[in-house]
Write a protein that holds these residues in place. Structure first.
Motif, PDB file in Angstrom:
ATOM      1  N   SER A   1       0.819  -1.211   0.000  1.00 32.32           N
ATOM      2  CA  SER A   1       0.000   0.000   0.000  1.00 32.32           C
ATOM      3  C   SER A   1       0.857   1.266   0.000  1.00 32.32           C
ATOM      4  N   SER A   2       2.154   1.097  -0.083  1.00 34.22           N
ATOM      5  CA  SER A   2       3.066   2.240  -0.147  1.00 34.22           C
ATOM      6  C   SER A   2       2.962   2.925  -1.517  1.00 34.22           C
ATOM      7  N   GLU A   3       3.444   4.144  -1.583  1.00 30.97           N
ATOM      8  CA  GLU A   3       3.551   4.846  -2.866  1.00 30.97           C
ATOM      9  C   GLU A   3       4.967   4.802  -3.423  1.00 30.97           C
ATOM     10  N   ASP A   4       5.857   4.073  -2.736  1.00 31.63           N
ATOM     11  CA  ASP A   4       7.241   3.891  -3.165  1.00 31.63           C
ATOM     12  C   ASP A   4       7.332   2.588  -3.968  1.00 31.63           C
ATOM     13  N   PRO A   5       7.692   2.636  -5.241  1.00 28.78           N
ATOM     14  CA  PRO A   5       7.715   1.415  -6.072  1.00 28.78           C
ATOM     15  C   PRO A   5       8.634   0.326  -5.521  1.00 28.78           C
ATOM     16  N   ASP A   6       9.758   0.689  -4.924  1.00 28.37           N
ATOM     17  CA  ASP A   6      10.665  -0.319  -4.383  1.00 28.37           C
ATOM     18  C   ASP A   6      10.048  -1.040  -3.191  1.00 28.37           C
ATOM     19  N   VAL A   7       9.369  -0.293  -2.341  1.00 23.17           N
ATOM     20  CA  VAL A   7       8.707  -0.892  -1.181  1.00 23.17           C
ATOM     21  C   VAL A   7       7.588  -1.826  -1.641  1.00 23.17           C
ATOM     22  N   VAL A   8       6.814  -1.381  -2.614  1.00 23.22           N
ATOM     23  CA  VAL A   8       5.733  -2.206  -3.160  1.00 23.22           C
ATOM     24  C   VAL A   8       6.291  -3.494  -3.766  1.00 23.22           C
ATOM     25  N   ALA A   9       7.402  -3.380  -4.487  1.00 28.55           N
ATOM     26  CA  ALA A   9       8.001  -4.561  -5.120  1.00 28.55           C
ATOM     27  C   ALA A   9       8.460  -5.568  -4.070  1.00 28.55           C
ATOM     28  N   ARG A  10       9.027  -5.083  -2.959  1.00 29.50           N
ATOM     29  CA  ARG A  10       9.439  -6.015  -1.896  1.00 29.50           C
ATOM     30  C   ARG A  10       8.221  -6.717  -1.304  1.00 29.50           C
ATOM     31  N   GLY A  11       7.124  -5.984  -1.112  1.00 23.86           N
ATOM     32  CA  GLY A  11       5.909  -6.607  -0.597  1.00 23.86           C
ATOM     33  C   GLY A  11       5.343  -7.641  -1.550  1.00 23.86           C
ATOM     34  N   ALA A  12       5.376  -7.325  -2.837  1.00 25.00           N
ATOM     35  CA  ALA A  12       4.875  -8.277  -3.826  1.00 25.00           C
ATOM     36  C   ALA A  12       5.694  -9.561  -3.820  1.00 25.00           C
ATOM     37  N   ARG A  13       7.007  -9.431  -3.642  1.00 26.23           N
ATOM     38  CA  ARG A  13       7.857 -10.641  -3.574  1.00 26.23           C
ATOM     39  C   ARG A  13       7.532 -11.469  -2.341  1.00 26.23           C
ATOM     40  N   LEU A  14       7.315 -10.808  -1.213  1.00 28.26           N
ATOM     41  CA  LEU A  14       6.943 -11.546   0.000  1.00 28.26           C
ATOM     42  C   LEU A  14       5.632 -12.308  -0.195  1.00 28.26           C
ATOM     43  N   LEU A  15       4.670 -11.674  -0.842  1.00 25.38           N
ATOM     44  CA  LEU A  15       3.394 -12.345  -1.087  1.00 25.38           C
ATOM     45  C   LEU A  15       3.561 -13.527  -2.034  1.00 25.38           C
ATOM     46  N   HIS A  16       4.345 -13.352  -3.070  1.00 17.22           N
ATOM     47  CA  HIS A  16       4.626 -14.458  -3.988  1.00 17.22           C
ATOM     48  C   HIS A  16       5.280 -15.617  -3.244  1.00 17.22           C
ATOM     49  N   ASP A  17       6.311 -15.320  -2.450  1.00 16.82           N
ATOM     50  CA  ASP A  17       7.006 -16.373  -1.701  1.00 16.82           C
ATOM     51  C   ASP A  17       6.068 -17.058  -0.717  1.00 16.82           C
ATOM     52  N   SER A  18       5.170 -16.289  -0.108  1.00 18.43           N
ATOM     53  CA  SER A  18       4.228 -16.857   0.857  1.00 18.43           C
ATOM     54  C   SER A  18       3.207 -17.764   0.173  1.00 18.43           C
ATOM     55  N   LEU A  19       2.770 -17.361  -1.010  1.00 20.59           N
ATOM     56  CA  LEU A  19       1.849 -18.217  -1.766  1.00 20.59           C
ATOM     57  C   LEU A  19       2.527 -19.525  -2.149  1.00 20.59           C
ATOM     58  N   GLU A  20       3.763 -19.439  -2.606  1.00 17.65           N
ATOM     59  CA  GLU A  20       4.522 -20.639  -2.967  1.00 17.65           C
ATOM     60  C   GLU A  20       4.673 -21.559  -1.763  1.00 17.65           C
ATOM     61  N   ALA A  21       5.023 -20.984  -0.611  1.00 18.63           N
ATOM     62  CA  ALA A  21       5.215 -21.798   0.592  1.00 18.63           C
ATOM     63  C   ALA A  21       3.910 -22.462   1.016  1.00 18.63           C
ATOM     64  N   THR A  22       2.816 -21.726   0.961  1.00 18.40           N
ATOM     65  CA  THR A  22       1.515 -22.299   1.321  1.00 18.40           C
ATOM     66  C   THR A  22       1.189 -23.484   0.419  1.00 18.40           C
ATOM     67  N   HIS A  23       1.434 -23.302  -0.881  1.00 20.50           N
ATOM     68  CA  HIS A  23       1.183 -24.374  -1.846  1.00 20.50           C
ATOM     69  C   HIS A  23       2.070 -25.583  -1.546  1.00 20.50           C
ATOM     70  N   GLU A  24       3.344 -25.350  -1.259  1.00 23.19           N
ATOM     71  CA  GLU A  24       4.266 -26.449  -0.970  1.00 23.19           C
ATOM     72  C   GLU A  24       3.906 -27.165   0.324  1.00 23.19           C
ATOM     73  N   LEU A  25       3.305 -26.442   1.265  1.00 19.90           N
ATOM     74  CA  LEU A  25       2.872 -27.056   2.519  1.00 19.90           C
ATOM     75  C   LEU A  25       1.628 -27.926   2.343  1.00 19.90           C
ATOM     76  N   GLY A  26       0.983 -27.802   1.185  1.00 18.43           N
ATOM     77  CA  GLY A  26      -0.248 -28.541   0.948  1.00 18.43           C
ATOM     78  C   GLY A  26      -1.487 -27.731   1.236  1.00 18.43           C
ATOM     79  N   GLY A  27      -1.331 -26.426   1.470  1.00 15.78           N
ATOM     80  CA  GLY A  27      -2.473 -25.570   1.758  1.00 15.78           C
ATOM     81  C   GLY A  27      -3.077 -24.990   0.503  1.00 15.78           C
ATOM     82  N   THR A  28      -4.333 -24.616   0.594  1.00 21.24           N
ATOM     83  CA  THR A  28      -5.026 -23.982  -0.532  1.00 21.24           C
ATOM     84  C   THR A  28      -5.471 -22.566  -0.193  1.00 21.24           C
TER      85      THR A  28
END
Length: 289
Positions: free
Chosen positions: A76-103
């Motif tokens: 929700s930041s207006e700084d593109p670099d901060v937003v990009a770091r958040g997007a990467r965290l969300l991507h990594d979290s989705l991947e981890a959830t999937h690998e754990l067997g979660g939906t």
């Protein structure tokens, strides 16, 4: 008859995600009678995903994952670099959830967890929508859903009510984006425990149950009866997860974010057993009422 999976947050049992802590948490959640374990991904770097998936499978427990973001990785930041770091965290979290067997990945996926000093701006909200659209499309490709947890004004400035969450989900525009209601936050922000549930209706995808002070269920002032009746009204069949925090169990990263200063309980397994019995009784009392 609606039969809801009952879940418990891992921080009821352990503050960390070392292999030994995961083993103990899985064992204790199963022993307390739960169907699902919710793992916070704030300590994702410390989590052995393959070991955790194996232990969950062996115990016959489903898993859901949750997280919020940090101020230096805030979509929700207006700084593109901060937003990009958040997007990467969300991507990594989705991947981890999937690998754990979660939906199901849920939580404050739209902002940092913390008190903001100003309202959300239009540019920041546009960044939230853009990031969540990409994440929802990625989740859809994996057969997964996202949850927008409705949190109080002291933890986010993006989504504070069920109506806020519905507007954001509509703007994201993916059917696999669901609403996550939490009675702890509803107690602060909503008029009652019934109308938000009815408003969300069949878009409700996840539920947190916790007391107003985050202690033993029934020891505070929350009207759980009206909430469980409302869940029955909308035929909610998804998970109902108990969430409670005490300074007796401290997460290396999450406890400060959630202001867990008080020792509301000492014995996590006993707390979990009590919560399971409490939620089961509420479901039975208000089913078809």
């Amino acid at each position: 008859m609606t039969v809801n999976p009952l879940g418990v947050h891992a921080l009821v049992f352990s503050g960390g995600t070392t292999p030994d802590e995961v083993t103990a948490t899985v064992r204790q959640a199963k022993a307390a009678g739960y169907d699902l374990l919710e793992l916070s991904l704030h300590d994702l770097d410390r989590l052995d995903v393959s070991q955790t998936r194996r232990e969950l499978r062996e115990a016959g427990l489903d898993v859901a994952c949750s997280r919020g973001l940090a101020f230096d990785a805030d979509v929700s930041s207006e700084d593109p670099d901060v937003v990009a770091r958040g997007a990467r965290l969300l991507h990594d979290s989705l991947e981890a959830t999937h690998e754990l067997g979660g939906t199901h990945l849920t939580g404050a996926l739209y902002s940092a967890l913390g008190k903001y000093g100003r309202p959300l701006g239009a540019a920041g909200r546009a960044n939230v929508v853009a990031v969540l659209r990409e994440l929802a499309a990625e989740a859809d490709g994996k057969g997964m859903t996202l949850g927008l947890e409705v949190c109080n004004r002291y933890e986010t400035n993006v989504v504070n009510t069920a109506a806020d969450a519905l507007r954001l989900a509509d703007d994201v525009g993916h059917e696999n984006v669901t609403i996550h209601l939490d009675v702890y936050h509803m107690n602060i922000e909503e008029d009652d425990f019934v109308r938000p549930v009815h408003l969300v209706g069949d878009r409700l995808g996840y539920v947190h149950v916790g007391e107003n002070h985050r202690g033993y269920l029934g020891s505070g002032h929350l009207d759980f009866g009206s909430f469980f009746r409302a869940l029955d009204d909308v035929a909610y069949s998804g998970p109902i997860t108990f969430e409670s925090f005490s300074s007796a169990v401290v997460s290396p990263t999450l406890s400060n974010d959630l202001a867990i200063w008080r020792d509301l309980w000492q014995d996590g397994p006993a707390l979990a057993r009590h919560a399971h019995a409490f939620m089961t009784a509420q479901l039975e009392a208000h089913r078809g009422a």
